[in-house]
Design an enzyme around this catalytic site. Structure first.
Site, short mmCIF file in Angstrom:
data_model
loop_
_atom_site.label_atom_id
_atom_site.label_comp_id
_atom_site.label_asym_id
_atom_site.label_seq_id
_atom_site.Cartn_x
_atom_site.Cartn_y
_atom_site.Cartn_z
N ASN A 9 0.87 -1.19 0.00
CA ASN A 9 0.00 0.00 0.00
C ASN A 9 0.90 1.24 0.00
OD1 ASN A 9 -1.87 2.01 0.44
ND2 ASN A 9 -2.22 1.50 2.59
N LYS A 11 0.08 4.33 -0.31
CA LYS A 11 -0.56 5.55 0.19
C LYS A 11 -0.28 6.71 -0.81
CE LYS A 11 -0.06 3.74 4.82
NZ LYS A 11 0.02 4.01 6.23
N HIS A 97 -9.53 1.85 5.20
CA HIS A 97 -8.24 2.07 5.85
C HIS A 97 -8.42 3.14 6.93
CE1 HIS A 97 -4.08 3.20 6.56
NE2 HIS A 97 -3.74 2.06 5.99
N GLU A 99 -6.76 5.59 7.75
CA GLU A 99 -6.51 6.97 7.32
C GLU A 99 -7.74 7.53 6.57
OE1 GLU A 99 -2.78 6.15 5.38
OE2 GLU A 99 -1.89 5.77 7.34
N GLU A 163 -5.59 -3.79 11.27
CA GLU A 163 -4.50 -2.82 11.39
C GLU A 163 -4.75 -1.92 12.60
OE1 GLU A 163 -2.41 -1.99 7.40
OE2 GLU A 163 -4.17 -0.73 7.49
N GLY A 169 2.87 2.70 11.16
CA GLY A 169 3.95 3.68 11.02
C GLY A 169 4.69 4.00 12.30
N SER A 207 3.53 -1.49 10.62
CA SER A 207 4.98 -1.58 10.91
C SER A 207 5.61 -2.91 10.50
CB SER A 207 5.25 -1.30 12.39
OG SER A 207 4.91 0.04 12.69
P1 PGA Z 1 2.92 0.84 7.81
O1 PGA Z 1 1.45 1.12 7.23
O2 PGA Z 1 3.36 -0.51 7.27
O3 PGA Z 1 3.75 1.98 7.28
O4 PGA Z 1 2.82 0.83 9.29
C1 PGA Z 1 0.53 0.08 7.10
C2 PGA Z 1 -0.78 0.63 6.59
O5 PGA Z 1 -1.18 1.74 6.97
O6 PGA Z 1 -1.47 -0.04 5.79
#
Ligand code: PGA
Length: 246
Positions: A9, A11, A97, A99, A163, A169, A207
């Site tokens: 992903n 983003k 997601h 976000e 998640e 992150g 992460s």
């Molecule tokens: P990350 O993001 O691997 O950077 O923690 C995962 C995600 O938001 O799908």
């Protein structure tokens, strides 16, 4: 259609050049059998570029979108429908997601409508759920509410990505026992919501990197991985795939 097991992903990152370089690295370093287990989700503006490189290099990986807009009778300036995503080569779409839920205020009702639009448009869905705070006694209640958006849908074209926001992150990942508990809870809850003996696949995201990917994937309850930051660089993504599939 089977879902690929490792999702990249991107983003809001990348460029046409970055896509080209990433897919070249992917083509050189990952064998076709392992390629088949990967789903690439670049920003919508780069889907066409990705599709062209995937076709030209005869790659085995699937293409997905990070979001879609609902089908509507009204004009929607700036919106992108399931049929448009399909038209540029997508087979999958990520919905819900964290976000999108927090930054774009996407609520359960809207997310349910998005899932309907995706399934009607013949896109398979990666539906994300997850709690906000670590060790919060209300986590399961929150996830139960998030899963309600899937009531009455059936399995074949949906996987769940668990998640937890506190792991996205941050460099922090849940323990194996915590993940087992949450993934089992999600699978049981879906059987209850759908009133069917269906076993949903539950992926983990947050992460993930080349050091922890294999251990996570080896957990009984983890059926796949959703990788954000560590998917941007082709060498770290290649390491993740090669550790799992070599
Ligand atoms: P990350 O993001 O691997 O950077 O923690 C995962 C995600 O938001 O799908």
């Amino acid at each position: 259609m089977s879902h690929p097991k490792v999702i990249a992903n991107w983003k809001m990152n990348g460029s046409k050049e970055a896509i080209q370089i990433w897919l070249e690295g992917f083509a050189n370093e990952i064998n076709p059998t392992a390629q088949k287990e990967c789903l690439f989700c670049p920003p919508v503006i780069y889907l066409e570029t990705a599709k062209t490189v995937i076709r030209d290099k005869d790659l085995n990986l699937s293409l997905g979108a990070q979001n879609l807009d609902i089908d509507s009778l009204h004009s929607q300036t700036g919106a992108v429908s399931a049929s448009m995503l399909k038209d540029v080569g997508c087979e999958f779409v990520i919905i819900g997601h964290s976000e999108r839920r927090t930054l774009f205020n996407e609520d359960n009702l809207l997310l349910r409508t998005k899932v309907i639009s995706a399934l009607e448009g013949n896109l398979a869905v990666v539906f994300c759920v997850g709690e906000t705070e670590k060790e919060d006694s209300t986590s399961k209640d929150l996830i139960r509410k998030q899963l309600e958006a899937l009531r009455d849908f059936c399995k074949p074209k949906i996987v769940i990505a668990y998640e937890p926001l506190w792991a996205i992150g941050t460099g922090e990942i849940p323990s194996g026992s915590y993940l087992n508990d949450m993934h089992s809870f999600i699978k049981d809850e879906l059987k209850y919501i759908l009133d069917k003996e269906q076993d949903f696949s539950v992926y983990y995201g947050g992460s993930i990197n080349a050091e922890n990917a294999n251990d996570l994937m080896n957990l009984d309850c983890v059926d796949g991985l959703l990788v954000g930051g560590a998917s941007l660089d082709s060498s770290s993504f290649v390491q993740i795939i090669n550790k799992i599939y070599s």
